[in-house]
Structure formats: structure tokens, C-alpha cells
Motif scaffolding. Structure first.
Motif, short mmCIF file in Angstrom:
data_model
loop_
_atom_site.label_atom_id
_atom_site.label_comp_id
_atom_site.label_asym_id
_atom_site.label_seq_id
_atom_site.Cartn_x
_atom_site.Cartn_y
_atom_site.Cartn_z
N TRP A 1 0.83 -1.19 0.00
CA TRP A 1 0.00 0.00 0.00
C TRP A 1 0.88 1.25 0.00
CZ3 TRP A 1 1.21 2.63 4.41
CH2 TRP A 1 1.65 1.90 5.49
N MET A 2 0.25 2.36 -0.36
CA MET A 2 0.94 3.63 -0.39
C MET A 2 0.02 4.69 0.18
SD MET A 2 2.43 5.79 -3.57
CE MET A 2 0.97 6.72 -3.94
N LEU A 3 0.55 5.57 0.98
CA LEU A 3 -0.22 6.65 1.57
C LEU A 3 0.22 7.97 0.96
CD1 LEU A 3 -2.23 7.57 3.76
CD2 LEU A 3 -0.29 7.68 5.33
N GLY A 4 -0.72 8.69 0.41
CA GLY A 4 -0.42 9.99 -0.18
C GLY A 4 -1.70 10.82 -0.22
N ASP A 5 -1.57 12.10 -0.49
CA ASP A 5 -2.78 12.93 -0.54
C ASP A 5 -3.39 12.89 -1.94
OD1 ASP A 5 -1.44 14.78 -2.16
OD2 ASP A 5 -0.82 15.99 -0.47
N ARG A 6 -4.51 13.55 -2.09
CA ARG A 6 -5.24 13.53 -3.37
C ARG A 6 -4.45 14.09 -4.53
NH1 ARG A 6 -10.86 16.13 -1.89
NH2 ARG A 6 -10.40 15.86 0.29
N GLY A 7 -3.46 14.88 -4.25
CA GLY A 7 -2.65 15.46 -5.32
C GLY A 7 -1.91 14.41 -6.14
N TYR A 8 -1.72 13.22 -5.58
CA TYR A 8 -1.02 12.15 -6.29
C TYR A 8 -1.98 11.16 -6.93
CZ TYR A 8 2.95 14.18 -4.04
OH TYR A 8 3.90 15.07 -3.64
N ASP A 9 -3.25 11.47 -6.92
CA ASP A 9 -4.25 10.62 -7.56
C ASP A 9 -4.34 11.00 -9.03
OD1 ASP A 9 -6.24 8.83 -8.03
OD2 ASP A 9 -7.84 10.07 -7.19
N ALA A 10 -3.31 10.62 -9.76
CA ALA A 10 -3.23 10.93 -11.18
C ALA A 10 -2.73 9.69 -11.92
CB ALA A 10 -2.27 12.10 -11.41
N ASP A 11 -3.20 9.51 -13.14
CA ASP A 11 -2.82 8.32 -13.91
C ASP A 11 -1.32 8.19 -14.09
OD1 ASP A 11 -5.45 7.54 -14.14
OD2 ASP A 11 -5.72 8.47 -16.11
N TRP A 12 -0.62 9.32 -14.34
CA TRP A 12 0.83 9.24 -14.58
C TRP A 12 1.56 8.71 -13.35
CZ3 TRP A 12 4.32 11.61 -11.48
CH2 TRP A 12 3.89 12.64 -10.68
N PHE A 13 0.96 8.92 -12.16
CA PHE A 13 1.59 8.45 -10.94
C PHE A 13 1.16 7.03 -10.58
CE2 PHE A 13 2.15 8.30 -6.29
CZ PHE A 13 3.49 8.64 -6.22
N ARG A 14 -0.08 6.69 -10.82
CA ARG A 14 -0.61 5.39 -10.43
C ARG A 14 -0.28 4.27 -11.42
NH1 ARG A 14 -6.69 6.66 -8.97
NH2 ARG A 14 -6.77 4.49 -9.55
N ASP A 15 -0.19 4.57 -12.70
CA ASP A 15 0.04 3.52 -13.71
C ASP A 15 1.34 2.74 -13.49
OD1 ASP A 15 -2.38 4.03 -14.85
OD2 ASP A 15 -1.58 5.19 -16.54
N PRO A 16 2.47 3.38 -13.19
CA PRO A 16 3.69 2.58 -12.92
C PRO A 16 3.52 1.65 -11.73
CG PRO A 16 4.29 4.86 -13.37
CD PRO A 16 2.80 4.81 -13.25
N TRP A 17 2.75 2.05 -10.71
CA TRP A 17 2.51 1.19 -9.56
C TRP A 17 1.69 -0.03 -9.98
CZ3 TRP A 17 4.68 1.49 -4.92
CH2 TRP A 17 5.34 2.67 -4.60
N LYS A 18 0.72 0.19 -10.84
CA LYS A 18 -0.09 -0.94 -11.34
C LYS A 18 0.78 -1.92 -12.11
CE LYS A 18 -4.33 1.72 -11.77
NZ LYS A 18 -5.28 2.28 -12.72
N ARG A 19 1.70 -1.41 -12.91
CA ARG A 19 2.58 -2.29 -13.68
C ARG A 19 3.53 -3.08 -12.79
NH1 ARG A 19 2.40 2.23 -17.16
NH2 ARG A 19 4.37 3.05 -16.38
N LYS A 20 3.93 -2.49 -11.65
CA LYS A 20 4.79 -3.20 -10.70
C LYS A 20 4.03 -4.30 -9.97
CE LYS A 20 8.34 0.11 -9.39
NZ LYS A 20 8.97 0.81 -8.26
N GLY A 21 2.72 -4.20 -9.97
CA GLY A 21 1.90 -5.21 -9.28
C GLY A 21 1.66 -4.83 -7.87
#
Length: 58
Positions: free
Chosen positions: A38-58
Motif C-alpha cells: 500500500w501507499m499513503l499519499g494525498d489527493r494530489g497524487y491521484d493521477a494516472d501518470w503516478f498510479r500507472d507505474p505502480w499498477k505495472r509493478k503489481g
């Protein structure tokens, strides 16, 4: 922008000048982050460019 473990011990730190967006540090540190359940961050990091690499890492 610090990256910490679950005990809040620092793992990485990226420091910028006063008026630079935190997105700069986030994009620089993202590739070096360890695997996490899991990762804890504020709403400012709720963006596709930030989340997509995490999805690819699994």
C-alpha cells in the motif's frame, strides 16, 4: 518529498527549491521505490501518470 517505511524511517528523500512542485520529486523517486502492498499519499497524487507505474509493478 520523503519516502519512508512502515515505521516512518526514511528510505529516500528528494529536495527541491521552494516553488517547485512535489510532482517533480515524485516522478524522480517513483522508479526507485521498493515493492509495497500500500501507499499513503494525498489527493494530489491521484493521477494516472503516478498510479500507472505502480499498477505495472503489481
Amino acid at each position: 518529498m520523503p519516502v519512508t517505511d512502515q515505521n516512518r524511517r526514511p528510505l529516500s528523500l528528494f529536495m527541491t527549491t521552494g516553488q517547485v512542485s512535489n510532482y517533480t520529486g515524485a516522478s524522480v523517486l517513483q522508479d526507485s521505490l521498493p515493492a509495497a502492498q500500500w501507499m499513503l499519499g494525498d489527493r494530489g497524487y491521484d493521477a494516472d501518470w503516478f498510479r500507472d507505474p505502480w499498477k505495472r509493478k503489481g
